[in-house]
Write an enzyme that holds these catalytic residues in place. Structure first.
Site, mmCIF file in Angstrom:
data_model
loop_
_atom_site.group_PDB
_atom_site.id
_atom_site.type_symbol
_atom_site.label_atom_id
_atom_site.label_comp_id
_atom_site.label_asym_id
_atom_site.label_seq_id
_atom_site.Cartn_x
_atom_site.Cartn_y
_atom_site.Cartn_z
ATOM 1 N N ARG A 170 103.225 122.735 55.456
ATOM 2 C CA ARG A 170 102.898 122.424 54.064
ATOM 3 C C ARG A 170 102.931 123.663 53.187
ATOM 4 O O ARG A 170 102.361 124.692 53.545
ATOM 5 C CB ARG A 170 101.505 121.789 53.984
ATOM 6 N N ARG A 195 92.970 125.967 55.144
ATOM 7 C CA ARG A 195 94.137 125.417 54.433
ATOM 8 C C ARG A 195 95.322 126.318 54.733
ATOM 9 O O ARG A 195 95.426 127.416 54.192
ATOM 10 C CB ARG A 195 93.848 125.380 52.935
ATOM 11 N N GLU A 198 86.868 117.544 53.578
ATOM 12 C CA GLU A 198 87.790 116.579 54.168
ATOM 13 C C GLU A 198 88.426 117.076 55.474
ATOM 14 O O GLU A 198 89.043 118.128 55.517
ATOM 15 C CB GLU A 198 88.890 116.282 53.152
ATOM 16 N N SER A 250 91.931 111.748 56.572
ATOM 17 C CA SER A 250 92.268 110.901 55.448
ATOM 18 C C SER A 250 92.983 109.666 55.983
ATOM 19 O O SER A 250 93.939 109.793 56.729
ATOM 20 C CB SER A 250 93.186 111.687 54.516
ATOM 21 N N ARG A 275 91.903 122.819 60.994
ATOM 22 C CA ARG A 275 90.757 122.464 60.171
ATOM 23 C C ARG A 275 89.573 122.023 61.030
ATOM 24 O O ARG A 275 88.417 122.346 60.736
ATOM 25 C CB ARG A 275 91.133 121.380 59.159
#
Length: 458
Positions: free
Chosen positions: A286, A301, A373, A376, A415
């Site tokens: 990403r 992240r 988070e 999801s 994460r």
RNA sequence: GCCGGGGUCGCCUAGCCUGGCCAGGGCGCCGGCCUGCUAAGCCGGUGGGGGAAACCCCGCGCGGGUUCAAAUCCCGCCCCCGGCGCCA
């Protein structure tokens, strides 16, 4: 005309407009889409009439024997072609525009999705676990619990815990993001020793759990073509998340959701095979272009990580139950890791374009004093399947219909590691490994079993 | 990467050389007839789009071109199979 968005556009535009408003988007494209679609249909009829004329003459020519008559008919045909081509050019342009607008429209929003434009309006639906709350965070803890009417049992800490980034780099010294930044760029990392074992143990743990639930393990392609990717994500995601391979029509996947959805592209699935539950295992890449300077430290992240993903092709009538199933699976996994969490119903403004409804699972971070988070789970209904042309044959009926697609994180490694570092740290600098992972470390002599120990570095 | 063969309506397959006559057949599926029930048999349907409907348009991997007319001829691209080359 089975795609729900197009259906709404023509028969119930109010629904779409309400949906756009709930997403905090300007409903203008909807009005534009209605207009362009109407004009497209009008022009299409004209073009089709001319095509019909032309087809008739063509057949007459085929039958005509007399050369004189033939000549005349061919002249007439050419005349019609001239008119036809002019209109066809206009139609093509309109078609392009119509396609462009239709593909830009987000999914219809489910009625249970909360109003609101930022994550402040996400509505917690349940809490689990006993979070460790530093006394300096008590007020903001209440903001995230009591404000929503939840009384969450918690442990009050006198000392503020060490943040995950410092745990990684300064206490355990099992990660190096500075060197990674030098050789790659920021948001990359080197992980060492116990954390590598932990990364793979987490993957195995999720794979094992989902296989037992009947999910089929899948290692998908890590790159996809443009037209495939366009079928599963919206332009914003494309811009902010996707890496392109130079000089090739190939893009690195941001999640295995994308190749999994594409697995049934342009196919008609027999209804008896639904629902199809897949567990994707892959790295994710990403760009995080929209993230600015957020979470620049540590591995919360990052540009690449490993993830096990749940993905389901479902019948429309069962997809809402499947969404609940997916979030429950994720919860079970996080419970196994002994991480206190809450599940929130994500508000309209925070939904991605493909999702009709989304649950986030947020884990409590004791050093940051907030729920963040980790998971999801979305129901994308027919938004992706329309674009990828994935349909199913309805048993006992003649018609085909678009399947519903759903996706949810099972575990994303980096994460999840940050959450473990912050929640299971001990005063002596070690980190306790959740018992659920024990099985996946046990076979390896060099792997840690109960604690992750600080290291002196390479 | 090179050479050769191929991609047809859910699946299999004919048609392509020699352009026009609903893209023909088999299987599967749906509906009907027949039947005590089932099977068999027979009839019809079985891709997308537009239209209130009648009906029409589009569709033979994708995109262009030639032609009054393209599954069929030409060009580019994608994919599959075989051979050669390269290779963890």
């Amino acid at each position: 005309m089975p795609w729900s968005v197009l259906e709404a556009l023509r028969n119930n535009p109010e629904l779409l407009i309400e949906s756009m408003k709930k997403r905090c988007m300007d409903p203008k494209p909807v009005y534009e889409a209605i207009e362009v679609d109407r004009e497209w249909r009008r022009l299409l009829q004209e073009v089709e009439r001319l095509r019909h004329e032309h087809n008739k003459i063509t057949k007459e020519i085929a039958k005509a024997k007399d050369p004189e008559e033939r000549k005349k008919l061919i002249e007439k045909a050419k005349e019609i072609i001239r008119m036809k081509e002019e209109l066809e050019k206009k139609l093509k342009e309109l078609e392009r525009k119509r396609e462009e607008i239709l593909l830009s429209l987000p999914n219809l929003v489910h009625p249970s999705v909360p109003e609101g434009c930022d994550d402040d309006h996400n509505v917690p639906v349940r809490f689990w676990g006993r979070p460790k709350v530093w006394k300096g965070h008590l007020k903001q803890f209440e903001e995230q619990t009591k404000r929503w009417g939840f009384e969450v049992d918690h442990e009050v800490l006198e000392e503020r815990p060490v943040g995950h980034a410092d745990m990684l780099e300064k206490v355990l010294r099992l990660g190096d993001t500075y060197k990674a930044a030098q050789v790659a760029s920021s948001r990359f990392y080197y992980l060492f020793k116990d954390l590598v074992w932990l990364d793979y143990a987490l993957m195995m743990y999720a794979m094992d759990y989902l296989s037992k639930k009947g999910f089929i393990l899948v290692e998908p392609p890590y790159m996809l073509r443009y037209k495939v990717l366009r079928g599963v994500i919206d332009v914003e995601t494309f811009k902010d998340a996707i890496y392109k391979i130079e000089n090739e029509d190939l893009y690195l996947i941001a999640t295995s959701e994308h190749p999994l959805a594409a697995y049934k592209m342009e196919e008609i699935i027999d209804e008896s095979r639904l629902p199809i539950r897949l567990a994707g295992v892959s790295p994710c890449f990403r760009k995080e272009a929209g993230a600015g300077n957020r979470d620049l430290k540590g591995i919360f992240r990052v540009h690449q990580f490993h993830k096990v993903e749940q993905f389901v092709f479902a019948r429309p009538e069962e997809s809402w139950d499947v969404l609940e199933e997916l979030i429950r699976n994720a919860e079970e996994l996080i419970k196994g890791l002994e991480l206190p969490y809450r599940v929130v119903n994500v508000c309209g403004g925070e939904l991605g374009a493909p999702a009709a409804k989304k649950y986030d699972l947020e884990v409590w971070y004791p050093a940051q004093g907030r729920y963040r988070e980790l998971v999801s789970a979305s129901n994308c209904t027919d938004w992706q399947s329309y674009r990828l042309r994935i349909r199913y044959r309805i048993k006992g009926g003649k018609k085909h219909d678009y399947v519903h697609t759903l996706n949810s994180t099972a575990l994303a490694t980096t994460r999840t590691i940050t959450a473990i570092l912050e929640n299971h740290q001990l005063p002596d600098g070690r980190v306790r490994i959740p018992k659920a992972l024990r099985k996946y470390l046990e076979p390896f002599e060099a792997a840690p079993k109960e604690y992750i120990e600080p290291w002196e570095g390479v």
